[in-house]
Structure formats: C-alpha cells, structure tokens
Design a protein around this motif. Structure first.
Motif, PDB file in Angstrom:
ATOM      1  N   SER A   1       0.799  -1.225   0.000  1.00 53.41           N
ATOM      2  CA  SER A   1       0.000   0.000   0.000  1.00 53.41           C
ATOM      3  C   SER A   1       0.831   1.274   0.000  1.00 53.41           C
ATOM      4  CB  SER A   1      -0.916   0.022   1.239  1.00 53.41           C
ATOM      5  OG  SER A   1      -1.792  -1.085   1.233  1.00 53.41           O
ATOM      6  N   TYR A   2       2.147   1.130   0.083  1.00 58.16           N
ATOM      7  CA  TYR A   2       3.008   2.293   0.276  1.00 58.16           C
ATOM      8  C   TYR A   2       3.890   2.591  -0.931  1.00 58.16           C
ATOM      9  CZ  TYR A   2       1.869   2.620   5.224  1.00 58.16           C
ATOM     10  OH  TYR A   2       1.214   2.800   6.412  1.00 58.16           O
ATOM     11  N   VAL A   3       4.104   3.886  -1.138  1.00 59.14           N
ATOM     12  CA  VAL A   3       5.139   4.341  -2.058  1.00 59.14           C
ATOM     13  C   VAL A   3       6.487   3.965  -1.453  1.00 59.14           C
ATOM     14  CG1 VAL A   3       6.194   6.357  -3.130  1.00 59.14           C
ATOM     15  CG2 VAL A   3       3.697   6.244  -2.857  1.00 59.14           C
ATOM     16  N   MET A   4       7.396   3.475  -2.298  1.00 60.63           N
ATOM     17  CA  MET A   4       8.742   3.126  -1.840  1.00 60.63           C
ATOM     18  C   MET A   4       9.778   3.967  -2.566  1.00 60.63           C
ATOM     19  SD  MET A   4       8.371   0.868   0.511  1.00 60.63           S
ATOM     20  CE  MET A   4      10.093   0.414   0.725  1.00 60.63           C
ATOM     21  N   ARG A   5      10.831   4.331  -1.853  1.00 58.91           N
ATOM     22  CA  ARG A   5      11.881   5.161  -2.430  1.00 58.91           C
ATOM     23  C   ARG A   5      13.266   4.621  -2.097  1.00 58.91           C
ATOM     24  NH1 ARG A   5       9.710  11.339  -1.226  1.00 58.91           N
ATOM     25  NH2 ARG A   5       8.447  11.489  -3.115  1.00 58.91           N
ATOM     26  N   TRP A   6      14.200   4.875  -2.978  1.00 64.97           N
ATOM     27  CA  TRP A   6      15.619   4.695  -2.712  1.00 64.97           C
ATOM     28  C   TRP A   6      16.255   6.080  -2.594  1.00 64.97           C
ATOM     29  CZ3 TRP A   6      18.332   0.412  -1.519  1.00 64.97           C
ATOM     30  CH2 TRP A   6      17.793  -0.838  -1.841  1.00 64.97           C
TER      31      TRP A   6
ATOM     32  N   LEU B   1      17.374  11.899  -3.012  1.00 69.74           N
ATOM     33  CA  LEU B   1      16.359  10.995  -3.553  1.00 69.74           C
ATOM     34  C   LEU B   1      16.830  10.466  -4.906  1.00 69.74           C
ATOM     35  CD1 LEU B   1      13.557   9.676  -3.645  1.00 69.74           C
ATOM     36  CD2 LEU B   1      12.665  11.860  -4.504  1.00 69.74           C
ATOM     37  N   VAL B   2      16.793   9.155  -5.064  1.00 62.26           N
ATOM     38  CA  VAL B   2      17.265   8.513  -6.291  1.00 62.26           C
ATOM     39  C   VAL B   2      16.099   8.040  -7.155  1.00 62.26           C
ATOM     40  CG1 VAL B   2      18.568   6.554  -7.210  1.00 62.26           C
ATOM     41  CG2 VAL B   2      19.414   7.781  -5.202  1.00 62.26           C
ATOM     42  N   ALA B   3      15.158   7.309  -6.547  1.00 59.30           N
ATOM     43  CA  ALA B   3      14.077   6.716  -7.330  1.00 59.30           C
ATOM     44  C   ALA B   3      12.866   6.458  -6.455  1.00 59.30           C
ATOM     45  CB  ALA B   3      14.537   5.410  -7.983  1.00 59.30           C
ATOM     46  N   THR B   4      11.687   6.511  -7.085  1.00 53.87           N
ATOM     47  CA  THR B   4      10.400   6.300  -6.414  1.00 53.87           C
ATOM     48  C   THR B   4       9.575   5.316  -7.215  1.00 53.87           C
ATOM     49  OG1 THR B   4      10.415   8.562  -5.563  1.00 53.87           O
ATOM     50  CG2 THR B   4       8.290   7.433  -5.625  1.00 53.87           C
ATOM     51  N   ILE B   5       8.868   4.426  -6.518  1.00 54.26           N
ATOM     52  CA  ILE B   5       7.890   3.562  -7.179  1.00 54.26           C
ATOM     53  C   ILE B   5       6.586   3.640  -6.400  1.00 54.26           C
ATOM     54  CG2 ILE B   5       8.717   1.465  -5.993  1.00 54.26           C
ATOM     55  CD1 ILE B   5       7.974  -0.032  -8.668  1.00 54.26           C
ATOM     56  N   PHE B   6       5.504   3.911  -7.112  1.00 52.61           N
ATOM     57  CA  PHE B   6       4.216   4.071  -6.467  1.00 52.61           C
ATOM     58  C   PHE B   6       3.573   2.704  -6.235  1.00 52.61           C
ATOM     59  CE2 PHE B   6       3.639   8.621  -6.326  1.00 52.61           C
ATOM     60  CZ  PHE B   6       4.656   9.050  -7.156  1.00 52.61           C
TER      61      PHE B   6
ATOM     62  N   PRO C   1      31.637   6.777 -10.987  1.00 53.53           N
ATOM     63  CA  PRO C   1      32.215   7.049  -9.664  1.00 53.53           C
ATOM     64  C   PRO C   1      31.327   7.929  -8.790  1.00 53.53           C
ATOM     65  CG  PRO C   1      33.905   7.181 -11.346  1.00 53.53           C
ATOM     66  CD  PRO C   1      32.609   7.011 -12.066  1.00 53.53           C
ATOM     67  N   GLU C   2      30.589   8.843  -9.399  1.00 53.41           N
ATOM     68  CA  GLU C   2      29.707   9.724  -8.618  1.00 53.41           C
ATOM     69  C   GLU C   2      28.483   9.010  -8.060  1.00 53.41           C
ATOM     70  OE1 GLU C   2      30.893  10.257 -11.723  1.00 53.41           O
ATOM     71  OE2 GLU C   2      29.395  11.287 -12.973  1.00 53.41           O
ATOM     72  N   ASP C   3      28.275   7.756  -8.425  1.00 52.20           N
ATOM     73  CA  ASP C   3      27.202   6.964  -7.819  1.00 52.20           C
ATOM     74  C   ASP C   3      27.643   6.358  -6.484  1.00 52.20           C
ATOM     75  OD1 ASP C   3      26.459   5.760 -11.099  1.00 52.20           O
ATOM     76  OD2 ASP C   3      25.341   7.282  -9.967  1.00 52.20           O
ATOM     77  N   THR C   4      28.899   6.504  -6.145  1.00 53.45           N
ATOM     78  CA  THR C   4      29.407   5.984  -4.877  1.00 53.45           C
ATOM     79  C   THR C   4      28.678   6.636  -3.711  1.00 53.45           C
ATOM     80  OG1 THR C   4      31.599   5.515  -5.774  1.00 53.45           O
ATOM     81  CG2 THR C   4      31.435   5.831  -3.386  1.00 53.45           C
ATOM     82  N   ALA C   5      28.082   5.820  -2.854  1.00 53.54           N
ATOM     83  CA  ALA C   5      27.283   6.324  -1.729  1.00 53.54           C
ATOM     84  C   ALA C   5      26.763   5.135  -0.924  1.00 53.54           C
ATOM     85  CB  ALA C   5      26.098   7.146  -2.222  1.00 53.54           C
ATOM     86  N   VAL C   6      26.188   5.434   0.226  1.00 52.64           N
ATOM     87  CA  VAL C   6      25.386   4.449   0.949  1.00 52.64           C
ATOM     88  C   VAL C   6      23.944   4.622   0.483  1.00 52.64           C
ATOM     89  CG1 VAL C   6      24.618   3.602   3.183  1.00 52.64           C
ATOM     90  CG2 VAL C   6      26.932   4.520   2.928  1.00 52.64           C
ATOM     91  N   TYR C   7      23.331   3.511   0.098  1.00 50.10           N
ATOM     92  CA  TYR C   7      21.980   3.527  -0.441  1.00 50.10           C
ATOM     93  C   TYR C   7      20.997   3.008   0.598  1.00 50.10           C
ATOM     94  CZ  TYR C   7      23.671   4.677  -5.092  1.00 50.10           C
ATOM     95  OH  TYR C   7      24.235   5.314  -6.162  1.00 50.10           O
ATOM     96  N   TYR C   8      19.886   3.728   0.732  1.00 54.90           N
ATOM     97  CA  TYR C   8      18.841   3.395   1.702  1.00 54.90           C
ATOM     98  C   TYR C   8      17.488   3.323   1.009  1.00 54.90           C
ATOM     99  CZ  TYR C   8      22.293   5.349   5.004  1.00 54.90           C
ATOM    100  OH  TYR C   8      23.422   5.628   5.731  1.00 54.90           O
ATOM    101  N   CYS C   9      16.596   2.510   1.552  1.00 57.51           N
ATOM    102  CA  CYS C   9      15.214   2.517   1.084  1.00 57.51           C
ATOM    103  C   CYS C   9      14.302   2.967   2.225  1.00 57.51           C
ATOM    104  CB  CYS C   9      14.795   1.144   0.587  1.00 57.51           C
ATOM    105  SG  CYS C   9      14.547  -0.071   1.892  1.00 57.51           S
ATOM    106  N   THR C  10      13.129   3.435   1.857  1.00 50.65           N
ATOM    107  CA  THR C  10      12.134   3.804   2.844  1.00 50.65           C
ATOM    108  C   THR C  10      10.763   3.807   2.194  1.00 50.65           C
ATOM    109  OG1 THR C  10      11.524   5.424   4.548  1.00 50.65           O
ATOM    110  CG2 THR C  10      12.271   6.287   2.443  1.00 50.65           C
ATOM    111  N   ALA C  11       9.738   3.633   3.015  1.00 49.57           N
ATOM    112  CA  ALA C  11       8.362   3.824   2.582  1.00 49.57           C
ATOM    113  C   ALA C  11       7.967   5.268   2.877  1.00 49.57           C
ATOM    114  CB  ALA C  11       7.437   2.860   3.317  1.00 49.57           C
ATOM    115  N   ILE C  12       7.005   5.741   2.108  1.00 51.98           N
ATOM    116  CA  ILE C  12       6.537   7.118   2.243  1.00 51.98           C
ATOM    117  C   ILE C  12       5.025   7.094   2.468  1.00 51.98           C
ATOM    118  CG2 ILE C  12       6.230   9.313   1.053  1.00 51.98           C
ATOM    119  CD1 ILE C  12       9.086   8.812   1.794  1.00 51.98           C
TER     120      ILE C  12
END
Length: 117
Positions: free
Chosen positions: A30-35, A46-51, A87-98
């Motif tokens: 039921s939730y929007v998810m984001r990376w 914010l990288v990406a969202t899926i509804f 190289p600029e994509d180097t990062a710690v990646y997290y997900c979350t619901a919105i």
C-alpha cells in the motif's frame, strides 16, 4: 518497521549492481517506496520512487536511463537495478516507505556502493 538493504559492493565504472531492500512491519503493497543515497557531509539524495498502484516510477535526473526501481509485493521487497555505474554513484543507499510527505519508520543500515577502478 524495518528495512534491510543489501547488494552493495565495489564495482568498476560501467558495471552493474542490483540492490534489494526487504521491508517489514507495515502493509508494504500500500506504500510508495523510495531509494535514497548519501555520501559523507552531504544531504541524503532521492534517487528513485515507485508508487503502490500501477508501478509508476520516477527518477532523479542523475540516474535516469541507468537505474531501474521495481518492487515485488509478494516478497515485501523493493529493488534498484543500477547499470552504467559512475564514480559519482558511490554512496550508501537506503530505502524507505513514504506516507504523504513523511518517512515511515527509521532508516535501515543502508548498503555501500563504491564505483572505482
């Protein structure tokens, strides 16, 4: 609420990775998810969202055409396929619901992506 991100690694420029985020403790489908991603000393980006309905997706300009977000509601998991890594994509990646404009729960531990030759 819990998020467990995985799949990060050291990869050469031009390579690919697939990140996974297993979520629990809420009605995932039921939730929007984001990376998001974050590098030291910078704001989380914010990288990406899926509804939740129709699988509609949105991307940051910096990753458009290279990254693909998807979800498997039967597994309560969201994915991030990353191709043509830079190289600029180097990062710690997290997900979350919105929910509305609010994050649901606390951030997970994230997964480290390092793009380097």
């Amino acid at each position: 609420v819990q998020y467990v991100e995985s799949g990060g690694d050291l990869v050469q420029p031009g390579g690919s990775l697939r990140l996974s985020c297993a979520a629990s403790g809420f009605a995932f489908s039921s939730y929007v998810m984001r990376w998001y991603r974050q590098t030291p000393g910078k704001e989380r980006e914010l990288v990406a969202t899926i509804f939740s309905i129709g699988g509609v997706t949105q991307y940051a300009d910096s990753v458009k055409g290279r990254f693909t977000i998807s979800r498997d509601n039967s597994k309560n998991t969201v994915y991030l396929q990353m191709n043509s890594l830079k190289p600029e994509d180097t990062a710690v990646y997290y997900c979350t619901a919105i929910r509305g404009s609010n994050y649901v729960g606390s951030w997970g531990q994230g997964t480290q992506v390092t793009v380097s030759s």
